[in-house]
Scaffold this motif. Structure first.
Motif, mmCIF file in Angstrom:
data_model
loop_
_atom_site.group_PDB
_atom_site.id
_atom_site.type_symbol
_atom_site.label_atom_id
_atom_site.label_comp_id
_atom_site.label_asym_id
_atom_site.label_seq_id
_atom_site.Cartn_x
_atom_site.Cartn_y
_atom_site.Cartn_z
ATOM 1 N N TRP A 82 -4.131 -5.051 -7.471
ATOM 2 C CA TRP A 82 -4.705 -3.712 -7.344
ATOM 3 C C TRP A 82 -6.063 -3.808 -6.655
ATOM 4 C CZ3 TRP A 82 -2.446 0.781 -9.634
ATOM 5 C CH2 TRP A 82 -1.281 0.527 -10.393
ATOM 6 N N ASP A 98 -9.239 -1.060 -5.751
ATOM 7 C CA ASP A 98 -9.772 0.305 -5.897
ATOM 8 C C ASP A 98 -8.755 1.243 -6.549
ATOM 9 O OD1 ASP A 98 -12.161 -0.450 -4.681
ATOM 10 O OD2 ASP A 98 -11.416 0.016 -2.673
ATOM 11 N N GLU A 105 -5.555 1.109 -6.496
ATOM 12 C CA GLU A 105 -4.309 1.269 -5.747
ATOM 13 C C GLU A 105 -3.470 0.003 -5.842
ATOM 14 O OE1 GLU A 105 -2.762 1.834 -1.113
ATOM 15 O OE2 GLU A 105 -4.912 1.831 -1.574
ATOM 16 N N VAL A 112 -1.435 -2.582 -4.321
ATOM 17 C CA VAL A 112 -1.338 -3.007 -2.924
ATOM 18 C C VAL A 112 -0.415 -4.206 -2.719
ATOM 19 C CG1 VAL A 112 -3.613 -2.101 -2.346
ATOM 20 C CG2 VAL A 112 -3.393 -4.488 -3.111
ATOM 21 N N ARG A 158 0.951 -4.403 0.737
ATOM 22 C CA ARG A 158 0.457 -3.296 1.551
ATOM 23 C C ARG A 158 -0.900 -3.632 2.165
ATOM 24 N NH1 ARG A 158 2.291 0.938 -3.140
ATOM 25 N NH2 ARG A 158 4.484 1.150 -2.501
#
Length: 244
Positions: free
Chosen positions: A135, A137, A139, A141, A161
């Motif tokens: 993760w 922030d 999000e 990823v 991501r």
């Protein structure tokens, strides 16, 4: 010809798998959590496309990684030093599966069907399937998921991501498995990417022999249910990255 499995039928021996295509063993329509669990204990896994029957595989050779053989490459060391990230475990299992199922530029389909998601999510609820997530922030990823039986982790799929996000999750997983005295990570297929991380192919006969011993070698009781990684794991990996 391969065997057709009706509900309740036993799997044929993994050694009956075809050489072309490598590892195809049998087919059927049933895909349940219990069926998947039974398969993994015998060195078999499901892999098929939407619209096909459930195809079961046991390739020879088999790609595996011993946790102590993991290679922390220079680029990943740099990422670990310079990226502000958080690694969580078992916090968003289904989200990881669905991210792994998303189509990639070089793909025209996915083998992670709704039936696969349902079966593995059930295994997650039973404390047998796990996700490791990167993760940034807040999000999600990158990450990966797989199944743990005894002292073997059967890796299934990973996604990213952001650059190296899946490798961050994998590095944390492998280091924690080493601490927990897991002896094998099953990577299934032989790829250059896995080889670069330290995985190597072994003959199916050797894999099945190891599997029989390790699956029946119970892990620590604290590993039952939702996993929790050691609090110092990230700091330890960062220190390794700085000194390597």
């Amino acid at each position: 010809m391969i065997a057709w499995l009706d509900s309740g039928d036993a799997f044929p021996p993994a050694t009956d798998a075809l050489t072309d295509p490598n590892g195809l063993l049998c087919a059927g329509l049933e895909l349940t959590a219990d069926r998947v669990l039974d398969a993994y204990g015998q060195g078999i896994f499901p892999w098929y496309s939407e619209g096909q029957p459930v195809l079961w595989w046991s390739p020879d050779p088999r790609m595996v990684l011993r946790p102590q053989d993991f290679r922390l490459h220079r680029s990943l060391r740099k990422t670990l030093r310079n990226t502000v990230y958080e690694v969580r475990v078992d916090s968003s299992f289904e989200a990881v599966m669905r991210a792994c199922a998303e189509l990639r530029p070089d793909q025209d389909g996915t083998w992670i069907s709704e039936a696969i998601i349902a079966a593995y999510t059930q295994l997650h609820k039973r404390g047998l399937a796990h996700s490791v997530e990167t993760w940034v922030d807040g999000e999600l990823v990158g990450g990966l998921y797989g199944i743990a039986l005894g002292r073997v982790f059967f890796g299934e799929s990973m996604f990213m991501r952001r650059t190296d996000a899946s490798k961050i999750a994998f590095a944390h997983l492998v280091e924690q498995l080493r601490r927990w005295q897991f002896e094998l990570v099953d990577c299934q297929q032989n790829t250059d990417h896995l080889a670069s991380l330290g995985a190597a192919p072994i003959r199916r006969a050797e894999f099945l022999q190891r599997l029989q011993r390790l699956v029946n070698s119970p892990a620590d009781v604290s590993l039952q249910g939702r996993w929790q990684f050691d609090a110092d794991l990230g700091a330890s990996l960062t220190r390794t990255a700085k000194t390597a």
